[in-house]
Scaffold this motif. Structure first.
Motif, mmCIF file in Angstrom:
data_model
loop_
_atom_site.group_PDB
_atom_site.id
_atom_site.type_symbol
_atom_site.label_atom_id
_atom_site.label_comp_id
_atom_site.label_asym_id
_atom_site.label_seq_id
_atom_site.Cartn_x
_atom_site.Cartn_y
_atom_site.Cartn_z
ATOM 1 N N LYS A 125 -58.402 54.017 -7.853
ATOM 2 C CA LYS A 125 -57.382 54.768 -8.573
ATOM 3 C C LYS A 125 -56.418 55.294 -7.523
ATOM 4 N N GLN A 126 -55.183 54.830 -7.569
ATOM 5 C CA GLN A 126 -54.189 55.266 -6.589
ATOM 6 C C GLN A 126 -53.179 56.176 -7.290
ATOM 7 N N PRO A 128 -49.894 58.908 -7.554
ATOM 8 C CA PRO A 128 -48.552 59.009 -6.964
ATOM 9 C C PRO A 128 -48.592 59.736 -5.616
ATOM 10 N N TRP A 166 -48.315 47.225 -14.703
ATOM 11 C CA TRP A 166 -47.419 47.657 -13.629
ATOM 12 C C TRP A 166 -46.463 48.722 -14.155
ATOM 13 N N ASP A 167 -46.157 49.686 -13.318
ATOM 14 C CA ASP A 167 -45.198 50.731 -13.669
ATOM 15 C C ASP A 167 -44.247 50.910 -12.493
ATOM 16 N N HIS A 170 -45.169 51.374 -8.543
ATOM 17 C CA HIS A 170 -46.434 50.757 -8.138
ATOM 18 C C HIS A 170 -46.114 49.571 -7.236
ATOM 19 N N TYR A 171 -46.631 49.593 -6.023
ATOM 20 C CA TYR A 171 -46.254 48.588 -5.028
ATOM 21 C C TYR A 171 -47.500 47.973 -4.411
ATOM 22 N N THR A 180 -45.379 42.310 -8.430
ATOM 23 C CA THR A 180 -44.850 43.292 -9.365
ATOM 24 C C THR A 180 -44.946 42.740 -10.786
ATOM 25 N N THR A 198 -50.824 48.727 -0.217
ATOM 26 C CA THR A 198 -50.384 49.241 -1.508
ATOM 27 C C THR A 198 -49.780 50.618 -1.336
ATOM 28 N N ASN A 200 -48.073 53.990 -4.049
ATOM 29 C CA ASN A 200 -47.673 54.469 -5.364
ATOM 30 C C ASN A 200 -46.599 55.538 -5.164
ATOM 31 N N ARG A 206 -52.343 54.145 -10.605
ATOM 32 C CA ARG A 206 -52.560 52.696 -10.648
ATOM 33 C C ARG A 206 -54.058 52.440 -10.517
ATOM 34 N N SER A 208 -57.295 49.566 -10.332
ATOM 35 C CA SER A 208 -57.660 48.183 -10.035
ATOM 36 C C SER A 208 -59.167 48.042 -9.993
#
Length: 233
Positions: A125-126, A128, A166-167, A170-171, A180, A198, A200, A206, A208
């Protein structure tokens, strides 16, 4: 080699030429090979993301005095050299290595659909403002006693599963190729020894899931045949 891996993993691997390190390389460094179709939001909410993964506590599964001690030292020197403080909280990690039985049923079904051997699941869980520095995987959880001072292909692969859409902000990048626009359930494959990172910089978390294990003929054929599998859960 003139560069000691303990002084920096990045420069060591650059000198080894195991990856191209060419900023003009155009071919993509990953493949989206399928998608899980289902709803796992309630189960995702059940997972515990309290464990903080920092630069200072990575590679917790390595054996004492293995070659990974040198790799770990090189990784930490890289992160500090490029500006990351030692205690940087750069990811929330739910880590269920080698213990899939504790997972909600829908994630067990996902796990069982990825044809790799001796595998383990892992969730991230990443939030912001968090990032994961560019790095190379070494899969120390599946070979913790590594003594050979080599980065030859261990025939291990990590399959990446997006758990939410994806939002903005989010990178994820694999080598020269950003990923993306993914959808929840997208299944991504990337080759061994492709650097990735990665970040945020958005305003939503995000999520995964990863399945890491030894390659099989079925997994290899799935990738090489460019087969896109739609898997209903």
């Amino acid at each position: 080699m003139s560069t000691d891996i303990k002084n920096g993993t990045w420069e060591f691997l650059k000198e080894s030429k195991l990856w191209h390190f060419d900023k003009n390389y155009k071919l993509p460094n990953y493949k989206v090979i399928g998608r899980f179709n289902g709803n796992w939001q309630n189960e995702l909410n059940q997972l515990d993301f309290e464990q903080l993964k920092r630069i200072s506590n990575t590679m917790s599964h390595k054996a004492k005095d293995s070659y990974y001690s040198d790799i770990e030292e090189g990784n930490k020197k890289d992160f500090i050299k490029y500006g990351f403080p030692k205690n940087l909280e750069y990811g929330f990690v739910n880590d269920n290595k080698l213990n899939k039985e504790v997972l909600p049923e829908i994630f067990i079904r996902m796990f069982d659909k990825i044809p790799v051997l001796n595998a383990y699941p892992k969730f991230t869980k990443q939030m912001p403002g968090q990032l994961w520095p560019m790095h190379f995987d070494n899969y120390h959880a599946l070979r913790p006693n590594l003594t050979e001072k080599t980065w030859e292909d261990p025939n291990i692969r990590r399959i990446w599963i997006a758990l939410n859409d994806w939002d903005w902000g989010h990178y994820i990048t694999f080598g020269n190729t950003p990923w993306t626009g993914w959808k929840a359930g997208d299944i991504l494959y990337f080759d061994w020894l492709v650097p990735h990172g990665t970040a945020n910089c958005g305003n939503t978390p995000r999520f995964s899931m990863f399945v890491t294990g030894f390659m099989t003929d079925e997994m290899r054929n799935w990738i090489q045949n460019d087969e896109f599998r739609e898997i209903v859960l």
